[in-house]
Scaffold this motif. Structure first.
Motif, short mmCIF file in Angstrom:
data_model
loop_
_atom_site.label_atom_id
_atom_site.label_comp_id
_atom_site.label_asym_id
_atom_site.label_seq_id
_atom_site.Cartn_x
_atom_site.Cartn_y
_atom_site.Cartn_z
N PRO A 1 0.82 -1.22 0.00
CA PRO A 1 0.00 0.00 0.00
C PRO A 1 0.86 1.27 0.00
O PRO A 1 1.97 1.28 0.54
N GLY A 2 0.32 2.31 -0.59
CA GLY A 2 0.97 3.62 -0.54
C GLY A 2 1.74 3.96 -1.80
O GLY A 2 2.07 3.10 -2.62
N ALA A 3 2.01 5.23 -1.93
CA ALA A 3 2.72 5.78 -3.08
C ALA A 3 4.20 5.93 -2.77
O ALA A 3 4.59 6.21 -1.63
N TYR A 4 5.01 5.75 -3.80
CA TYR A 4 6.47 5.88 -3.67
C TYR A 4 6.99 6.92 -4.65
O TYR A 4 6.37 7.20 -5.67
N THR A 5 8.15 7.48 -4.31
CA THR A 5 8.82 8.47 -5.15
C THR A 5 10.26 8.05 -5.36
O THR A 5 10.90 7.53 -4.44
N VAL A 6 10.75 8.26 -6.56
CA VAL A 6 12.16 8.04 -6.88
C VAL A 6 12.79 9.42 -7.04
O VAL A 6 12.31 10.24 -7.83
N THR A 7 13.84 9.67 -6.25
CA THR A 7 14.47 10.99 -6.24
C THR A 7 15.93 10.87 -6.62
O THR A 7 16.63 9.97 -6.16
N ARG A 8 16.39 11.82 -7.45
CA ARG A 8 17.80 11.89 -7.82
C ARG A 8 18.39 13.14 -7.19
O ARG A 8 17.88 14.25 -7.38
N LEU A 9 19.46 12.94 -6.43
CA LEU A 9 20.18 14.06 -5.83
C LEU A 9 21.57 14.14 -6.48
O LEU A 9 22.09 13.16 -7.00
N VAL B 1 14.77 5.79 -3.24
CA VAL B 1 13.40 5.31 -3.38
C VAL B 1 12.81 5.36 -1.98
O VAL B 1 13.42 4.84 -1.03
N SER B 2 11.66 6.00 -1.83
CA SER B 2 11.05 6.13 -0.51
C SER B 2 9.55 6.34 -0.63
O SER B 2 9.06 6.72 -1.70
N PRO B 3 8.83 6.09 0.47
CA PRO B 3 7.43 6.50 0.45
C PRO B 3 7.35 7.98 0.08
O PRO B 3 8.21 8.78 0.48
N SER B 4 6.36 8.34 -0.70
CA SER B 4 6.25 9.72 -1.18
C SER B 4 6.21 10.73 -0.04
O SER B 4 6.75 11.83 -0.16
N SER B 5 5.60 10.35 1.07
CA SER B 5 5.50 11.27 2.21
C SER B 5 6.85 11.61 2.81
O SER B 5 6.98 12.60 3.53
N ALA B 6 7.88 10.82 2.52
CA ALA B 6 9.20 11.03 3.09
C ALA B 6 10.25 11.39 2.05
O ALA B 6 11.43 11.46 2.37
N ALA B 7 9.84 11.60 0.81
CA ALA B 7 10.81 11.89 -0.25
C ALA B 7 11.60 13.16 0.07
O ALA B 7 11.03 14.16 0.47
N PRO B 8 12.93 13.10 -0.08
CA PRO B 8 13.73 14.29 0.23
C PRO B 8 13.48 15.41 -0.78
O PRO B 8 13.12 15.17 -1.92
N GLU B 9 13.67 16.60 -0.31
CA GLU B 9 13.51 17.78 -1.18
C GLU B 9 14.86 18.16 -1.79
O GLU B 9 15.90 17.73 -1.33
N GLY B 10 14.78 18.99 -2.80
CA GLY B 10 16.00 19.53 -3.38
C GLY B 10 16.58 18.75 -4.54
O GLY B 10 17.63 19.09 -5.04
N GLY B 11 15.90 17.71 -4.97
CA GLY B 11 16.42 16.93 -6.08
C GLY B 11 15.40 16.85 -7.19
O GLY B 11 14.37 17.52 -7.19
#
Length: 128
Positions: free
Chosen positions: A10-18, A47-57
């Motif tokens: 369950p839940g949404a995920y985000t892939v972030t590139r820094l 890769v993290s749950p969207s609610s915890a995706a880091p900012e700035g990337g």
């Protein structure tokens, strides 16, 4: 390939590139759910749950997580090939992450129904 059991998490995920060298927020490792951090000389991918995706990337949200029930033996072969091949045949792109115990696949939310149908058609058991 033996039948795999795959859970739709369950839940949404985000892939972030820094950018390379960017510090990873320590709080990320306290988050419930899958968190994967990969560092190369060219980038830091998270890769993290969207609610915890880091900012700035550079972030791409809207992923759903499918996890193969494990643990899986290192001697097993063709697991990712079976999953990826089934999804490719259905026109579903993926983002793969492997851990010591198992394999995880992220698919776009819009492709989730097609992805689960393709995995079932390939003989895998899908839950969730």
């Amino acid at each position: 390939m033996k039948r795999l059991v795959v859970d739709v998490v369950p839940g949404a995920y985000t892939v972030t590139r820094l950018d390379p060298g960017t510090p990873v927020p320590a709080a990320l490792f306290e988050v419930d759910g899958l968190v994967s951090v990969t560092r190369t000389p060219a980038e830091v991918s998270i890769v993290s749950p969207s609610s915890a995706a880091p900012e700035g990337g550079q972030a791409e949200a809207g992923w759903r997580l499918l996890t193969v029930r494990g643990p899986l033996e290192f001697t097993l072969t063709g697991i990712m090939a079976s999953l990826a091949g089934s999804l490719a045949a259905a026109g579903v792109s993926l983002f793969a992450v492997s851990t010591f115990d198992t394999d995880h696949i992220l698919v776009h939310d819009a492709d989730l129904v097609r992805a689960t149908a393709a995995l079932k058609e390939a003989g895998h058991e899908v839950h969730g």
